[in-house]
Design an enzyme around this catalytic site. Structure first.
Site, PDB file in Angstrom:
ATOM      1  NE  ARG A 102      -4.360  -5.803  15.927  1.00 15.33           N
ATOM      2  CZ  ARG A 102      -3.916  -6.242  17.133  1.00 15.33           C
ATOM      3  NH1 ARG A 102      -4.640  -7.182  17.787  1.00 15.33           N
ATOM      4  NH2 ARG A 102      -2.701  -5.798  17.917  1.00 15.33           N
ATOM      5  CE1 TYR A 129      -6.442  -1.020   5.101  1.00 16.16           C
ATOM      6  CE2 TYR A 129      -4.752  -2.582   5.047  1.00 16.16           C
ATOM      7  CZ  TYR A 129      -5.211  -1.451   5.414  1.00 16.16           C
ATOM      8  OH  TYR A 129      -4.145  -0.494   5.983  1.00 16.16           O
ATOM      9  NE  ARG A 177      -2.935   0.307   3.083  1.00 19.37           N
ATOM     10  CZ  ARG A 177      -4.155   0.751   3.016  1.00 19.37           C
ATOM     11  NH1 ARG A 177      -5.251   0.157   2.144  1.00 19.37           N
ATOM     12  NH2 ARG A 177      -4.562   1.897   3.672  1.00 19.37           N
ATOM     13  NE  ARG A 228      -2.811   5.445  12.316  1.00 20.07           N
ATOM     14  CZ  ARG A 228      -3.272   4.746  10.937  1.00 20.07           C
ATOM     15  NH1 ARG A 228      -2.409   5.026   9.798  1.00 20.07           N
ATOM     16  NH2 ARG A 228      -4.159   4.012  10.769  1.00 20.07           N
ATOM     17  NE  ARG A 266       6.100   9.110  -4.375  1.00 22.05           N
ATOM     18  CZ  ARG A 266       5.271   9.312  -3.435  1.00 22.05           C
ATOM     19  NH1 ARG A 266       6.044   9.930  -2.323  1.00 22.05           N
ATOM     20  NH2 ARG A 266       4.094   9.366  -3.270  1.00 22.05           N
ATOM     21  CG  ASP A 314      -7.580   2.617   0.809  1.00 24.94           C
ATOM     22  OD1 ASP A 314      -7.440   2.594   2.092  1.00 24.94           O
ATOM     23  OD2 ASP A 314      -6.532   2.679   0.265  1.00 24.94           O
ATOM     24  CD  GLU A 347      -5.292   4.546  14.808  1.00 23.40           C
ATOM     25  OE1 GLU A 347      -5.420   5.803  14.248  1.00 23.40           O
ATOM     26  OE2 GLU A 347      -5.338   3.651  13.923  1.00 23.40           O
TER      27      GLU A 347
HETATM   28  N1  UDP Z   1       3.449   0.718   7.758  1.00 27.98           N
HETATM   29  C1  UDP Z   1       4.873   0.695   8.343  1.00 27.98           C
HETATM   30  N2  UDP Z   1       5.019   1.857   9.030  1.00 27.98           N
HETATM   31  C2  UDP Z   1       4.494   2.796   9.026  1.00 27.98           C
HETATM   32  C3  UDP Z   1       3.287   3.017   8.442  1.00 27.98           C
HETATM   33  C4  UDP Z   1       3.002   1.865   7.685  1.00 27.98           C
HETATM   34  O1  UDP Z   1       5.144  -0.590   8.679  1.00 27.98           O
HETATM   35  O2  UDP Z   1       5.196   3.924   9.428  1.00 27.98           O
HETATM   36  C5  UDP Z   1       2.733  -0.637   7.413  1.00 27.98           C
HETATM   37  C6  UDP Z   1       2.059  -1.197   8.206  1.00 27.98           C
HETATM   38  O3  UDP Z   1       2.249  -2.769   7.944  1.00 27.98           O
HETATM   39  C7  UDP Z   1       0.585  -0.725   8.003  1.00 27.98           C
HETATM   40  C8  UDP Z   1       0.538  -0.718   6.499  1.00 27.98           C
HETATM   41  O4  UDP Z   1       2.095  -0.298   6.207  1.00 27.98           O
HETATM   42  O5  UDP Z   1      -0.327  -1.656   8.365  1.00 27.98           O
HETATM   43  C9  UDP Z   1      -0.384  -0.059   5.504  1.00 27.98           C
HETATM   44  O6  UDP Z   1      -0.263   1.314   6.154  1.00 27.98           O
HETATM   45  P1  UDP Z   1      -1.336   2.518   5.972  1.00 27.98           P
HETATM   46  O7  UDP Z   1      -0.986   3.904   6.418  1.00 27.98           O
HETATM   47  O8  UDP Z   1      -1.922   2.302   4.553  1.00 27.98           O
HETATM   48  O9  UDP Z   1      -2.283   1.962   6.862  1.00 27.98           O
HETATM   49  P2  UDP Z   1      -3.870   2.548   7.491  1.00 27.98           P
HETATM   50  O10 UDP Z   1      -3.863   4.025   7.555  1.00 27.98           O
HETATM   51  O11 UDP Z   1      -4.920   1.760   6.553  1.00 27.98           O
HETATM   52  O12 UDP Z   1      -4.045   1.916   8.761  1.00 27.98           O
END
Ligand code: UDP
Length: 373
Positions: free
Chosen positions: A256, A355, A173, A287, A177, A357, A307
């Site tokens: 989850r 999953y 996801r 986060r 870059r 969006d 969170e």
């Molecule tokens: N992820 C990570 N470190 C980060 C951010 C994301 O390892 O700092 C990984 C983690 O496995 C997460 C996945 O990337 O479940 C997808 O992140 P995303 O931000 O897309 O998740 P969402 O916002 O849907 O919770």
């Protein structure tokens, strides 16, 4: 309730249910929407405090490359120009996300893309062949340094499982870059609705200019009161959890959960960014969200939500489907049952155990509605 007083019974008022209700009412149908919570909007619902909209069920940032979906949502609300650029906090050191030249420079003090590629190529050598799980996928994308500091701890607390037991697609996801670009998404369009997500939901559910009608009832748990609604409509759009619909007859699917703690600060700007990820395993939250930054707020106070990922039990709010092999197989059993019930349509993140969006959800609803017209 009178038999067939509606054409459609829609269970759940998240984005999927609301788009369905809107589109069906536009086509002249009478819809009854049932919502278990006290408010509509599912997890995009926001709560306003001192002029700041709090994303009560986790941060939602709209992003899409689907022009039709973008035009669709812009028909209801205008989007601001927020661009998500989260910062990762690992032991007090800050790194830009997603993984890009800024992150590589901060980690390795390099200057050029070629230098960054060289380090990553060296570290990813240990993965040969197609990555079999999230750990292998992560190392193969960004190398072991970034995996250890910015991915492993975050992912394992987020999902409550080892990275070797998680599907590779979850980490795909995130963009990687070799440019100095901190935009978390690769999508063509991005933003937060002006006035908040509740306005989008209200407008979707507003039937005043539609040929059909939408009636909404909150605080109604459909799975606990099915008999009351048995014959109110011929067709059902069900957007709740598919295992709950079938009373968990094959056992519960794993989800989850999340827990949120929101704190008010008497200062204008607490963390300087909307989203800060805490990637160390021993920090219990994943986060912190400073909501005002989604809308460039200038209030003298601020609200920050921590969170916490959480184990989930049936009956609690389910956030993320755990699409590992075991649960995917279990879902297939429920899906087969669902197929034998043509008058019930299952859609959305919980009913499809996917999953999704927000844009995927809207796209799925817009596609699915065609079969009813
Ligand atoms: N992820 C990570 N470190 C980060 C951010 C994301 O390892 O700092 C990984 C983690 O496995 C997460 C996945 O990337 O479940 C997808 O992140 P995303 O931000 O897309 O998740 P969402 O916002 O849907 O919770």
């Amino acid at each position: 309730m009178q038999q067939n007083s509606f054409d459609f019974l829609i269970v759940g008022s998240g984005l999927y249910g609301c788009v369905m209700a809107h589109e069906l009412a536009k086509r002249g149908k009478r819809c009854l929407v049932l919502e278990r919570r006290a408010h509509v909007g599912g997890n995009v619902y926001c709560e306003e405090r001192e002029g700041i909209r709090i994303h009560r069920y986790g941060a939602h940032i709209f992003h899409t490359s689907d022009t039709e979906v973008w035009q669709y949502v812009n028909g209801f609300v205008t989007f601001n120009n927020y661009v998500n650029s989260p910062v990762a906090n690992y032991m007090g050191h800050l790194y830009n996300l997603p993984f890009n030249m800024n992150t590589f420079r901060e980690l390795w003090d390099i200057v050029t893309p070629a230098e960054a590629r060289k380090i990553i190529d060296e570290q990813r050598k240990e993965i040969v062949g197609e990555p079999k799980n999230l750990e292998e996928q992560a190392i193969s994308l960004v190398g072991s340094d970034i995996y250890e500091k910015l991915i492993k701890g975050y992912t394992e607390k987020q999902w409550g499982r080892s990275c070797t037991e998680l599907p590779a697609f979850i980490i795909r996801r995130l963009p990687v870059r070799f440019t100095f670009d901190n935009n978390y998404f690769n999508d063509r369009y991005q933003g937060i609705p002006e006035g908040g997500y509740n306005v989008l939901i209200e407008k979707l559910l507003d039937d005043t200019k539609l040929a059909g009608s939408i009636e909404v009832r909150t605080d109604v748990d459909y799975n606990a009161s099915r008999e009351d609604f048995a014959n109110v409509a011929k067709d059902i759009i069900y957007t709740g959890a598919i295992d709950a619909y079938y009373d968990y007859k094959f056992g519960p699917l794993a989800y989850r959960g999340l827990r949120f703690e929101t704190e008010r600060f008497e200062e204008e700007n607490h963390q300087g960014v909307a989203v800060m990820n805490y990637t160390l395993r021993s920090v219990p939250f994943t986060r912190t969200i400073e909501h005002k930054h989604f809308e460039f707020g200038t209030q003298p106070v601020t609200y920050v939500t921590r969170e916490y990922p959480a184990d989930w039990k049936p009956g609690e709010e389910a956030y993320y489907p755990v699409n590992d092999a075991e649960n995917s197989a279990l879902y297939e059993k429920y899906r087969a049952l669902a197929e034998s019930e043509p008058h019930v349509h299952f859609g959305g993140r919980l009913a499809e155990y996917k999953y999704y969006d927000m844009d995927d959800t809207i796209r799925a609803a817009l596609d699915a509605v065609e079969q009813f017209t």
